[in-house]
Motif scaffolding. Structure first.
Motif, PDB file in Angstrom:
ATOM      1  N   LEU A 199       0.839  -1.202   0.000  1.00 35.31           N
ATOM      2  CA  LEU A 199       0.000   0.000   0.000  1.00 35.31           C
ATOM      3  C   LEU A 199       0.876   1.256   0.000  1.00 35.31           C
ATOM      4  CD1 LEU A 199      -2.977  -1.064   2.331  1.00 35.31           C
ATOM      5  CD2 LEU A 199      -2.895  -1.044  -0.166  1.00 35.31           C
TER       6      LEU A 199
ATOM      7  N   SER B 255       2.833   2.140   3.131  1.00 40.46           N
ATOM      8  CA  SER B 255       2.188   2.458   4.397  1.00 40.46           C
ATOM      9  C   SER B 255       2.133   1.272   5.366  1.00 40.46           C
ATOM     10  CB  SER B 255       0.797   3.063   4.180  1.00 40.46           C
ATOM     11  OG  SER B 255      -0.002   2.218   3.414  1.00 40.46           O
ATOM     12  N   TYR B 256       2.378   0.062   4.881  1.00 44.42           N
ATOM     13  CA  TYR B 256       2.439  -1.122   5.748  1.00 44.42           C
ATOM     14  C   TYR B 256       3.705  -1.932   5.455  1.00 44.42           C
ATOM     15  CZ  TYR B 256      -2.359  -1.056   7.544  1.00 44.42           C
ATOM     16  OH  TYR B 256      -3.498  -0.747   8.206  1.00 44.42           O
TER      17      TYR B 256
ATOM     18  N   ARG C  95      -5.397   3.822   3.558  1.00 48.30           N
ATOM     19  CA  ARG C  95      -5.841   2.467   3.249  1.00 48.30           C
ATOM     20  C   ARG C  95      -5.399   1.528   4.366  1.00 48.30           C
ATOM     21  NH1 ARG C  95      -3.605   1.978  -2.750  1.00 48.30           N
ATOM     22  NH2 ARG C  95      -1.845   3.035  -1.765  1.00 48.30           N
ATOM     23  N   HIS C  96      -6.251   0.516   4.668  1.00 47.07           N
ATOM     24  CA  HIS C  96      -5.959  -0.353   5.803  1.00 47.07           C
ATOM     25  C   HIS C  96      -6.048  -1.836   5.473  1.00 47.07           C
ATOM     26  CE1 HIS C  96      -5.686   2.942   8.573  1.00 47.07           C
ATOM     27  NE2 HIS C  96      -6.738   3.475   7.971  1.00 47.07           N
ATOM     28  N   LEU C  97      -5.248  -2.598   6.182  1.00 44.49           N
ATOM     29  CA  LEU C  97      -5.328  -4.059   6.093  1.00 44.49           C
ATOM     30  C   LEU C  97      -6.098  -4.522   7.325  1.00 44.49           C
ATOM     31  CD1 LEU C  97      -1.649  -4.950   5.120  1.00 44.49           C
ATOM     32  CD2 LEU C  97      -3.638  -4.754   3.624  1.00 44.49           C
TER      33      LEU C  97
ATOM     34  N   THR D 271      -7.296  -6.107   2.303  1.00 44.06           N
ATOM     35  CA  THR D 271      -7.508  -4.660   2.235  1.00 44.06           C
ATOM     36  C   THR D 271      -8.958  -4.327   2.527  1.00 44.06           C
ATOM     37  OG1 THR D 271      -6.650  -5.207   0.064  1.00 44.06           O
ATOM     38  CG2 THR D 271      -6.160  -3.047   0.890  1.00 44.06           C
TER      39      THR D 271
END
Ligand SMILES: Cc1cc2nc3c(=O)[nH]c(=O)nc-3n(C[C@H](O)[C@H](O)[C@H](O)COP(=O)(O)OP(=O)(O)OC[C@H]3O[C@@H](n4cnc5c(N)ncnc54)[C@H](O)[C@@H]3O)c2cc1C
Lengths: 317, 263
Positions: free
Chosen positions: A129, A132-133, B17-19, B26
């Protein structure tokens, strides 16, 4: 039997640093063989011995380079089987990733791209991402295929040199039957500057340059840096598309990224926000690039860049 | 011509954005049609239009795989000008990696009968691996041309241009083929009012795994060949020192670089 197979395409006269990184990463996972496409020059043979390679495979077919990836994937699948490899390592170039993709299907093997580190148990680390991760991932299949980003690990020769054995591998015909053929290839002129993807320093310019990349190029040369650009600058034709950094350009992770006349749109940030240090020069104090800059200068780049270049030259003598 | 365009419903990169959850998948609230797929759709529409469009029997089928919301990617494609939409959706697909995704998409493409071309974007804007087009080509036994920055089709063959760092090349392949295109290939159109109205009358076919003959165990988390074992959010970058140029900012910049040992 080697359990790790490293693919090296056209090594030329000497192995690239990224190939040495693959060999070093491979050794941490086990006994390493190389599947080669191209000739083995003496310096390359010496490097294989120094880096502990136990076996070298070469394709029987000589025309793999006439096609896009499919026959290289077919060759690599045959070499992986001949070596008994449980891990296949490739570089993370667009082509490396595509060969990995097709190889994964041929070997029913999980594929992980953009890897920056591998643990002894095969767990691969990468960032996702747009940086970001950070994640850890693992193939659940008997064989795994990993593509390793350049500049991720320090190349190290093996404790003891080896005497690798060379053998030939047949390439199945189906590789070329369903492949796109390359009908012409034009070489681009080399800039003499470091390669953007693995440069230690990148100086990038955007729309704020107003058509004149001179100040960015001069600062880059004073720092021994690569030149990058925003999409606005490449779309305007001020610099080649290869220089574009961002979501649809290159992802760079240098020690230092200098952004000049770039607003810092999300698609641009996606390609550079994992740089260790970010410097931004922009006239507009509200530019989003200042939200992520370690050192920001609100000012005109046509004043700031030439002054910095002159100062660096002065200090370097 | 019968062209299938793969369109993905992805989280909008303009937002954080997140996991989430066990498999670190996602979070797909706030999703849109992947911008990079619009270039593939535009390329398909141009090929179809050059051959007389839908009236002359040219089909542009937008195919999306994903949960209920993914139908929005198909709808947007219809508004831009695709002639038909297909939405492959099944709860068993959740968490599919590239290998499982390409398996399901290959089965869906086969289900659509003989096609001339499968077009995709250069990468999804969420996974960003670029693996799916090549894996789809391998599974379908078709030539693949990736990262095309121009594309022409003449008779049963396609010609494309690809630009790499050190060279540019021209490639040719026999149809049918799988082609991924870059954002250099064209300027995607916006749906206009007419397109939006016309889209309401176009059909969207919903397909399940059973209809395309895929065993649920081959896809989703269960059928994937890779698994994410850990994920951690990187602390967001914070702003550092910001100065305003008072005539000596270039010198201050060099001082900063020297202090960071970057000279
Ligand atoms: C699908 C898609 C993919 C994309 N991919 C990418 C990508 O890979 N890379 C990328 O970069 N963009 C990408 N973009 C485009 C991105 O959204 C922005 O439009 C682009 O990054 C803007 O470039 P810029 O910052 O140079 O221009 P602008 O946004 O116009 O900013 C120019 C900046 O220069 C400053 N400036 C002007 N004159 C001066 C001066 N004399 N001195 C100092 N500062 C000055 C201005 O204050 C301004 O902040 C993509 C967009 C889309 C839709």
């Amino acid at each position: 039997m080697a359990n790790v197979l490293v693919f090296i395409d056209q090594p030329g006269e000497a192995l690239k640093k990224s190939s040495l990184e693959l060999l070093t990463a491979g050794r941490a996972l086990g006994e390493t063989a190389v599947a080669l496409n191209g000739d083995v020059h003496p310096a390359v043979a010496a490097a294989f011995a120094e880096y502990g390679v136990t076996a070298i495979f070469q394709p029987v077919a000589a025309n793999l380079d006439d096609y896009l990836v499919a026959p290289k994937a077919a060759y690599l699948a045959a070499a992986a089987t001949a070596a008994g490899a449980t891990t296949v390592l490739l570089d993370n170039s667009p082509e490396g990733k595509e060969i990995a993709a097709r190889l994964g299907i041929k070997l029913s093997a999980g594929v992980i791209t953009d890897v920056v580190a591998v643990d002894a148990d095969g767990t691969a680390h990468k960032s996702v991402l747009a940086g970001s991760y950070t994640t850890a991932a693992k193939a659940t299949t008997p064989v795994s295929v990993l593509t390793l980003k350049a500049n991720s690990i320090t190349p190290e020769p093996a404790p003891a040199a080896t005497v690798p054995e060379t053998s030939a591998v047949e390439v199945a015909d189906d590789g070329t039957a369903a492949a796109a053929r390359i009908t012409s290839r034009e070489q681009k002129v080399a800039s003499g500057r470091p390669d953007l993807t693995d440069a230690r320093i990148v100086v990038a310019g955007g729309r704020g340059l107003d058509g004149d990349f001179g100040p960015v190029e001069e600062l880059a040369d004073a720092l021994g840096a690569a030149v990058g650009a925003s999409r606005a600058a490449t779309d305007a034709g001020w610099i080649s598309h290869d220089a574009q950094v961002g979501q649809t350009g290159k992802t760079v992770s240098p020690q230092l990224y200098i952004s000049a006349g770039i607003s810092g749109a999300i698609q641009q940030k996606a390609g550079m926000q994992t740089a260790k240090v970010i410097v931004a020069i922009n006239k507009d104090a509200d530019s989003p690039v200042f939200e992520i800059a370690d050192f920001g200068i609100v000012g005109d780049l046509f004043d700031v860049l030439p002054q910095a270049t002159a100062e660096i030259k002065k200090r370097k003598g | 011509m019968k062209i299938v365009v793969l369109v993905k419903h992805v989280p909008d990169a303009q937002f954080d954005r997140h996991l989430n959850g066990e498999g670190y998948t996602t979070d797909r609230d706030e999703s849109i049609l992947s911008e990079l797929d619009e270039y593939a759709l535009e390329a398909a529409l141009q090929l179809a239009e050059a051959r007389g469009g839908a009236k002359a029997g040219n089909q542009v089928i937008a195919l999306s795989m994903g949960p209920a919301g993914a139908v929005n990617a198909v709808k947007k494609s219809l508004q831009m000008g695709a002639t038909e939409g297909v939405h492959l959706t099944d709860s068993a697909l959740a968490g599919s990696d590239a290998a499982a995704t390409s398996l399901a998409l290959a089965a869906a493409v086969r289900h659509l009968g003989a096609v001339d071309l499968v077009l995709t974007g250069m990468a999804s804007t969420d996974g960003e691996t670029s693996l799916v087009p090549a894996q789809l080509a391998e599974r379908l036994g078709l030539p693949q041309v990736t990262f095309a920055s121009s594309l022409t089709v003449d008779g049963g063959r396609l010609t494309a241009r690809r630009d790499a760092d050190t060279y540019s090349e021209t490639v040719e392949a026999a149809l049918p083929a799988v082609v991924s295109v870059t954002d250099q290939i064209n300027e995607p159109r916006y749906p206009n009012f007419k397109g939006i109205i016309a889209a309401k009358r176009k059909s969207i076919t919903t397909l399940s795994l059973a209809e395309i003959g895929v065993d649920p165990a081959q896809v989703g988390h269960a059928g994937s060949w890779t698994t994410v074992t850990a994920a951690a959010e990187r602390p967001p970058r914070t702003a550092g020192t910001i100065i305003t140029d008072e005539g000596d900012a270039g010198i201050k910049l060099v001082d900063f670089l020297a202090a960071q040992k970057l000279l």
